[in-house]
Design an enzyme around this catalytic site. Structure first.
Site, mmCIF file in Angstrom:
data_model
loop_
_atom_site.group_PDB
_atom_site.id
_atom_site.type_symbol
_atom_site.label_atom_id
_atom_site.label_comp_id
_atom_site.label_asym_id
_atom_site.label_seq_id
_atom_site.Cartn_x
_atom_site.Cartn_y
_atom_site.Cartn_z
ATOM 1 N N HIS A 96 9.816 24.683 -37.689
ATOM 2 C CA HIS A 96 9.580 23.496 -38.526
ATOM 3 C C HIS A 96 10.840 22.643 -38.610
ATOM 4 C CE1 HIS A 96 10.040 21.433 -42.416
ATOM 5 N NE2 HIS A 96 8.791 21.057 -42.218
ATOM 6 N N HIS A 101 11.983 18.265 -37.379
ATOM 7 C CA HIS A 101 12.898 17.283 -37.952
ATOM 8 C C HIS A 101 13.912 16.694 -36.981
ATOM 9 C CE1 HIS A 101 11.982 17.489 -42.280
ATOM 10 N NE2 HIS A 101 11.774 18.792 -42.112
ATOM 11 N N GLU A 142 8.467 14.559 -44.509
ATOM 12 C CA GLU A 142 7.628 15.716 -44.206
ATOM 13 C C GLU A 142 6.212 15.338 -43.760
ATOM 14 O OE1 GLU A 142 8.521 18.627 -43.750
ATOM 15 O OE2 GLU A 142 10.331 18.994 -44.924
ATOM 16 N N SER A 161 5.046 19.804 -36.834
ATOM 17 C CA SER A 161 5.241 21.216 -36.528
ATOM 18 C C SER A 161 3.993 22.046 -36.798
ATOM 19 C CB SER A 161 6.418 21.770 -37.339
ATOM 20 O OG SER A 161 6.186 21.627 -38.732
#
Length: 259
Positions: A96, A101, A142, A161
């Protein structure tokens, strides 16, 4: 596990993910097998945008997290999910954090936004407003969507993700997709236990950075104290609505009715 997750996402994200994310995977050499070496990743990022990746054993305290971002350091977990957690785990792992990111940190405007968010987090901490600011991170970094041309694309790491949410967030009729409005977003609660019931759509990374850099958040926090929170599925008359969700998915989940 990394290679399994990477192959699955890499096969389905083209045409769904924002172009800047896909470009980041390439320019950072993240398409090679195996978990990227953090030193090599940081070296490439430093040359592009001045960022680096720092390994941590798990979640870090809020203020330390903001300090890292404000100094262009992105913290990444140094563990990876088990096969039983293939499709969901609550605490972010290295897939993730790094896959989701890091590619966008190679984009100069988004990299500046992340630093500005960290600086804003330090100010919010001193004003006792972290919970409000956390909603901005949640619904942009997010779980954000962006409008590019006539299409909506994915850029939030929590979506990128996740195989299931990469489909759900953009294509499923269940969730609301609402135009970005800073104050409205910061009034809106979010889910940590399942797919989101609403997603917010920005016009561009430049506009997102401009709004957050130019905004004086202190008066905004005071205004928000006088207003009630909005539920995860609420739609307001003034909202720009790209999709008025059916909320069928949420209703189908026990205890997941719109709040």
């Amino acid at each position: 596990m990394w290679d399994r997750l990477f192959a699955r996402q890499a096969a389905m994200l083209p045409g769904r993910a924002v172009k800047e994310f896909m470009d980041g995977l390439g320019v950072l050499h993240m398409t090679k097998p195996g978990i990227p070496d953090f030193d090599e990743l940081s070296e490439r990022l430093m040359k592009l945008t001045g960022w680096q990746v720092v390994a941590v054993p798990g979640l870090v305290p809020d203020r330390l997290f903001f300090e890292h971002l404000a100094n262009r350091r992105f913290v990444a977990g140094r563990f990876i999910r088990t096969p039983e957690q293939l499709d969901y785990l609550q605490e972010p792992d290295v897939f993730h954090d790094v896959f989701g990111h890091v590619p966008l940190l190679a984009h100069p405007v988004f990299a500046d936004y992340m630093q500005a968010y960290g600086e804003g987090g330090l100010r919010a901490d001193s004003l006792g407003a972290i919970d409000r600011l956390a909603r901005l991170y949640w619904y942009t970094v997010e779980f954000g969507l962006i409008r590019q041309g006539e299409e909506l694309r994915l850029y939030g790491a929590g979506i990128l993700s996740s195989y299931g949410e990469s489909i759900f967030a953009r294509d499923d009729p269940s969730p609301n997709r609402i135009g970005f409005d800073l104050k409205r977003l910061m009034r809106t609660r979010y889910r940590i236990d399942d797919y989101q019931q609403s997603y917010f759509v920005i016009d561009s990374f430049d506009d997102l950075l401009r709004q957050t850099v130019e905004m004086d958040f202190a008066p905004l926090y005071e205004e928000l104290q006088q207003e009630s929170d909005l539920g995860t599925a609420d739609i307001l008359p003034q909202d720009i609505v790209f999709n008025r969700g059916t909320q069928a998915y949420a209703r189908s989940r026990m205890g997941a009715c719109p709040a």
